[in-house]
Design a protein around this motif. Sequence first.
Motif, mmCIF file in Angstrom:
data_model
loop_
_atom_site.group_PDB
_atom_site.id
_atom_site.type_symbol
_atom_site.label_atom_id
_atom_site.label_comp_id
_atom_site.label_asym_id
_atom_site.label_seq_id
_atom_site.Cartn_x
_atom_site.Cartn_y
_atom_site.Cartn_z
ATOM 1 N N ALA A 16 61.865 20.648 49.377
ATOM 2 C CA ALA A 16 61.235 19.905 50.465
ATOM 3 C C ALA A 16 59.978 20.621 50.942
ATOM 4 C CB ALA A 16 62.220 19.728 51.609
ATOM 5 N N ALA A 17 60.036 21.956 51.036
ATOM 6 C CA ALA A 17 58.861 22.731 51.437
ATOM 7 C C ALA A 17 57.717 22.535 50.450
ATOM 8 C CB ALA A 17 59.223 24.203 51.558
ATOM 9 N N SER A 18 58.038 22.519 49.162
ATOM 10 C CA SER A 18 56.980 22.356 48.151
ATOM 11 C C SER A 18 56.330 20.977 48.252
ATOM 12 C CB SER A 18 57.541 22.593 46.743
ATOM 13 O OG SER A 18 58.398 21.540 46.340
ATOM 14 N N LEU A 19 57.108 19.960 48.632
ATOM 15 C CA LEU A 19 56.541 18.622 48.803
ATOM 16 C C LEU A 19 55.661 18.558 50.053
ATOM 17 C CD1 LEU A 19 59.576 16.403 47.762
ATOM 18 C CD2 LEU A 19 57.518 16.928 46.431
ATOM 19 N N ALA A 20 56.036 19.288 51.107
ATOM 20 C CA ALA A 20 55.168 19.378 52.281
ATOM 21 C C ALA A 20 53.853 20.050 51.916
ATOM 22 C CB ALA A 20 55.873 20.137 53.405
ATOM 23 N N VAL A 21 53.928 21.086 51.098
ATOM 24 C CA VAL A 21 52.714 21.769 50.643
ATOM 25 C C VAL A 21 51.890 20.844 49.755
ATOM 26 C CG1 VAL A 21 51.824 23.685 49.260
ATOM 27 C CG2 VAL A 21 53.713 24.074 50.858
ATOM 28 N N ALA A 22 52.567 20.080 48.877
ATOM 29 C CA ALA A 22 51.851 19.133 48.019
ATOM 30 C C ALA A 22 51.092 18.104 48.846
ATOM 31 C CB ALA A 22 52.833 18.433 47.086
ATOM 32 N N ALA A 23 51.659 17.731 49.988
ATOM 33 C CA ALA A 23 51.038 16.725 50.846
ATOM 34 C C ALA A 23 49.911 17.299 51.708
ATOM 35 C CB ALA A 23 52.099 16.082 51.732
ATOM 36 N N TYR A 24 50.110 18.489 52.241
ATOM 37 C CA TYR A 24 49.193 18.999 53.260
ATOM 38 C C TYR A 24 48.577 20.364 52.945
ATOM 39 C CZ TYR A 24 51.992 15.511 55.748
ATOM 40 O OH TYR A 24 52.651 14.365 56.103
ATOM 41 N N GLY A 25 49.005 20.995 51.861
ATOM 42 C CA GLY A 25 48.589 22.371 51.585
ATOM 43 C C GLY A 25 47.111 22.545 51.338
ATOM 44 N N GLN A 26 46.493 21.617 50.610
ATOM 45 C CA GLN A 26 45.072 21.779 50.316
ATOM 46 C C GLN A 26 44.231 21.599 51.566
ATOM 47 O OE1 GLN A 26 43.943 22.987 47.382
ATOM 48 N NE2 GLN A 26 42.000 23.150 48.490
ATOM 49 N N LYS A 27 44.622 20.666 52.412
ATOM 50 C CA LYS A 27 43.906 20.468 53.675
ATOM 51 C C LYS A 27 44.119 21.657 54.594
ATOM 52 C CE LYS A 27 43.426 17.243 57.563
ATOM 53 N NZ LYS A 27 43.904 15.976 58.171
#
Length: 400
Positions: free
Chosen positions: A200-211
Amino acid sequence: MKIKDLVLKLTVSCLCLGSTYAIASPELSNNSKIQISNLPAKTPGTLLSIQAQNTDLFPNASQRFLITYRSRGIQSEPIVASGFILLPKGKAPKEGWPILAWAHGTTGVADTCAPSSDYVGGPVHIYQQIAAKALNAWLARGYAVVAPDYQGLGTPSGHPYMNAQSQLHTVVDAVRTTHHLKPYKFNKNWYVMGHSQGGAASLAVAAYGQKDAPELNLRGAIALAPGGYQYEGIAEYVATHSQIDTSVAAFFPIVLLGAEAADPSLVPANLVSPEMGEILNQARSRCLSELQSDLKQAPKTVFKPNVNLTPLTNYLKKQSIENMIPTVPVMVVQGEKDQLVDSRGTYAYYQQICKMEKPIAFYPLKEGDHRDSLRQSEFLIGNFINSIENKKSLSTCSAK
């Protein structure tokens, strides 16, 4: 020195992070003591402390460092987080090593459940042994690995289990921290891989990590048996079943305590029965593996009669993975015989992302249990990385 003792000293000496303390990071021997220098502690990712550790679980690592670093909590408030960094063997390429951020699975909410504090015979050691094989595969490919503990695991304050914002921050800031590890050199490219809670953490990063970290170059995310699809369903399940399974009874207090750590108005003691209250109190100081082995029978009642669960379910719903829309390519691996994360939910998330025409690959493991997705990851990362680096399509959305 134990990580908790170290952090308490840091808290007294240099928090509320208004002072400027961090540690210099030359190559250290395993008996090196923690050092302090004067890097600005106001910046997320600032390295606060470092100590060399043995690399017993990681034969492909040249060095392992226990770290604390400046991160951000749920409301972006300054916090201290802990974790460890692994360096691959051999000389770093001219552009520096790329980085893998490893987001671990559920261990518990007690300080003893922090993976960076793992020891032989400890409550998270068996899980760490499995995770180590997966991380060794990245080290062999020339990736440095940073493994955060998440907010409140081994550091001050509670652990807001499965809180998407908190997990995003501690993972992203851990990658920033790695770039402060001098004289070593790292390039801006990085991946994130997580299992269960970490999925779940990796999906949060996939969604918002680059921003969240535009100065870095997030290349892709790997979610292994990601928990949290329709996350509020766990509370609804417990409320509507007269007799829950012992595995659910051991796990559910972690959900409640994590929600309380994120939102103090969600007081578990106001919600649960006396029977569940006993298990809840045990979960404050014991890890999931200990709760699972100690609990012989689930309580007959979990919640108090006529309790209002709406505030709890509303909070849990906000953390659900269906809110995470990736901005980078994603690979999902899911065991079809997983008894802890329902493969149907993971597949529903995959279909949701396919309909949005985002690049996502789904790999079902027909006989796989919850940890098989982690075990099999080392054999799947090569194609994923190569597809991204060679700008080839990796989507499996058109497959039946």
